[in-house]
Design a protein around this motif. Structure first.
Motif, PDB file in Angstrom:
ATOM      1  N   THR A  40      34.449  -3.361  53.567  1.00 30.31           N
ATOM      2  CA  THR A  40      35.678  -3.211  54.362  1.00 30.31           C
ATOM      3  C   THR A  40      36.508  -4.496  54.375  1.00 30.31           C
ATOM      4  OG1 THR A  40      34.707  -3.853  56.502  1.00 30.31           O
ATOM      5  CG2 THR A  40      34.506  -1.535  55.843  1.00 30.31           C
TER       6      THR A  40
ATOM      7  N   VAL B 220      43.114   9.194  54.617  1.00 30.87           N
ATOM      8  CA  VAL B 220      43.280   8.505  53.331  1.00 30.87           C
ATOM      9  C   VAL B 220      44.752   8.338  52.968  1.00 30.87           C
ATOM     10  CG1 VAL B 220      42.689   8.547  50.883  1.00 30.87           C
ATOM     11  CG2 VAL B 220      41.026   9.325  52.576  1.00 30.87           C
TER      12      VAL B 220
ATOM     13  N   LEU C  29      31.374   5.015  57.876  1.00 31.20           N
ATOM     14  CA  LEU C  29      32.001   3.856  58.510  1.00 31.20           C
ATOM     15  C   LEU C  29      32.414   4.164  59.945  1.00 31.20           C
ATOM     16  CD1 LEU C  29      34.384   2.666  55.651  1.00 31.20           C
ATOM     17  CD2 LEU C  29      32.238   1.578  56.363  1.00 31.20           C
TER      18      LEU C  29
ATOM     19  N   ARG D  92      37.718   2.048  59.076  1.00 28.18           N
ATOM     20  CA  ARG D  92      38.206   2.880  57.960  1.00 28.18           C
ATOM     21  C   ARG D  92      39.470   2.324  57.313  1.00 28.18           C
ATOM     22  NH1 ARG D  92      37.986   8.387  61.060  1.00 28.18           N
ATOM     23  NH2 ARG D  92      35.738   8.703  61.190  1.00 28.18           N
ATOM     24  N   GLU D  93      40.427   1.941  58.145  1.00 25.48           N
ATOM     25  CA  GLU D  93      41.691   1.466  57.573  1.00 25.48           C
ATOM     26  C   GLU D  93      41.468   0.195  56.761  1.00 25.48           C
ATOM     27  OE1 GLU D  93      46.291   0.344  58.795  1.00 25.48           O
ATOM     28  OE2 GLU D  93      44.820   0.717  60.377  1.00 25.48           O
TER      29      GLU D  93
ATOM     30  N   ASP E  94      33.675   6.644  45.819  1.00 21.19           N
ATOM     31  CA  ASP E  94      33.058   6.552  47.141  1.00 21.19           C
ATOM     32  C   ASP E  94      32.150   7.766  47.272  1.00 21.19           C
ATOM     33  OD1 ASP E  94      32.512   7.206  49.851  1.00 21.19           O
ATOM     34  OD2 ASP E  94      34.329   6.217  50.561  1.00 21.19           O
TER      35      ASP E  94
ATOM     36  N   TYR F 276      38.812  -0.651  55.200  1.00 22.15           N
ATOM     37  CA  TYR F 276      38.143  -0.224  53.963  1.00 22.15           C
ATOM     38  C   TYR F 276      39.150   0.325  52.954  1.00 22.15           C
ATOM     39  CZ  TYR F 276      35.684   3.057  50.900  1.00 22.15           C
ATOM     40  OH  TYR F 276      35.244   3.782  49.810  1.00 22.15           O
ATOM     41  N   LEU F 277      40.004   1.234  53.405  1.00 22.67           N
ATOM     42  CA  LEU F 277      40.980   1.835  52.494  1.00 22.67           C
ATOM     43  C   LEU F 277      41.963   0.793  51.968  1.00 22.67           C
ATOM     44  CD1 LEU F 277      41.602   5.121  54.498  1.00 22.67           C
ATOM     45  CD2 LEU F 277      40.410   4.924  52.299  1.00 22.67           C
TER      46      LEU F 277
ATOM     47  N   ALA G 137      32.930  13.198  50.985  1.00 25.37           N
ATOM     48  CA  ALA G 137      32.682  13.010  52.416  1.00 25.37           C
ATOM     49  C   ALA G 137      32.200  14.305  53.049  1.00 25.37           C
ATOM     50  CB  ALA G 137      33.953  12.528  53.116  1.00 25.37           C
TER      51      ALA G 137
ATOM     52  N   ILE H 266      36.653  10.314  46.621  1.00 23.14           N
ATOM     53  CA  ILE H 266      35.858  10.194  47.843  1.00 23.14           C
ATOM     54  C   ILE H 266      35.118  11.497  48.095  1.00 23.14           C
ATOM     55  CG2 ILE H 266      35.911   9.864  50.354  1.00 23.14           C
ATOM     56  CD1 ILE H 266      38.483   8.244  49.988  1.00 23.14           C
TER      57      ILE H 266
ATOM     58  N   LEU I 240      32.843   6.547  53.168  1.00 21.68           N
ATOM     59  CA  LEU I 240      33.887   6.665  54.199  1.00 21.68           C
ATOM     60  C   LEU I 240      33.355   7.334  55.461  1.00 21.68           C
ATOM     61  CD1 LEU I 240      36.914   6.316  54.979  1.00 21.68           C
ATOM     62  CD2 LEU I 240      37.269   8.624  54.084  1.00 21.68           C
ATOM     63  N   HIS I 241      32.589   8.406  55.291  1.00 20.81           N
ATOM     64  CA  HIS I 241      32.122   9.132  56.481  1.00 20.81           C
ATOM     65  C   HIS I 241      31.066   8.360  57.267  1.00 20.81           C
ATOM     66  CE1 HIS I 241      29.073  11.331  53.656  1.00 20.81           C
ATOM     67  NE2 HIS I 241      28.481  10.290  54.195  1.00 20.81           N
TER      68      HIS I 241
END
Length: 200
Positions: free
Chosen positions: A95, A168, A116, A121-122, A109, A124-125, A142, A140, A113-114
């Motif tokens: 992240t 996302v 975190l 999350r933001e 991914d 990471y993205l 998820a 991704i 993502l799921h």
């Protein structure tokens, strides 16, 4: 909010449930299609890195990043054992990833993502966007709603299609979200495969 000691999960005597000894079937099918994967490749949250190793075996240059030094050590040893020198690994907080700006043309991914916490999350993205080359593809996998119907307490996020797209698309250009199962040692669970890209 999902909190887990990832390194402890990999140090345990029991194989983590998400380590199925092969890439997720959705990704195995995807990387088998000619022209789908462009180098360099980032395997975000690589774990024991069966996806990275499969990509390297197909001739791709791939970097696997994971928070767990134990997982990274195991992945590095597996790559050496299989003679896959184009797969390298590093232990880092995905992240806040730096040092790879604009490098990767494909990012995978496989259930990160799921896992975190919502507030990460933001970042990471954004970190993935920073590491991506112009036009890069981001895939991704998820969990979907209903993946853990009997689960109480903290656990992985279970997204609806709309929720996953919304999260996302704040950073990436989302192309498609479609149902796609995720597999664990305990069996199959509902999920989604999201495809996005970084604008040129």
């Amino acid at each position: 909010m999902h909190r887990i000691d990832w390194d402890d999960a990999y140090r345990g005597s029991q194989t983590p449930a998400w380590n199925i000894g092969a890439p997720q079937p959705e990704y195995a099918a995807l990387i088998a299609r000619p022209g789908t994967v462009r180098d360099d490749v980032l395997d975000a949250g690589c774990g024991h890195a069966e996806l990275s190793l499969a990509l390297a075996a197909r001739g791709h240059t791939v970097v696997g990043i994971d928070l767990s030094p134990t997982a990274v050590q195991a992945a590095t040893a597996a790559a050496a054992e299989r003679g896959l020198s184009s797969a390298t690994f590093a232990a880092a907080d995905i992240t806040a990833l730096t040092g790879y700006d604009g490098r990767f043309s494909t990012i995978f991914d496989s259930g990160l993502l799921h896992a975190l916490p919502d507030e990460r999350r933001e970042n990471y993205l954004l970190a993935m966007h920073r590491a991506a080359a112009p036009g890069a593809k981001f895939y991704i996998l998820a969990f979907g709603a209903g993946a853990f119907p009997d689960h109480d307490g903290p656990g992985p996020t279970q997204f609806t299609e709309e929720q996953l797209r919304e999260v996302v698309s704040a950073i990436w250009q989302v192309e498609e979200v479609r149902p796609a199962p995720l597999y664990a040692t305990s069996g199959q669970m509902p999920g989604f495969l999201l495809t996005a890209h970084r604008q040129q």
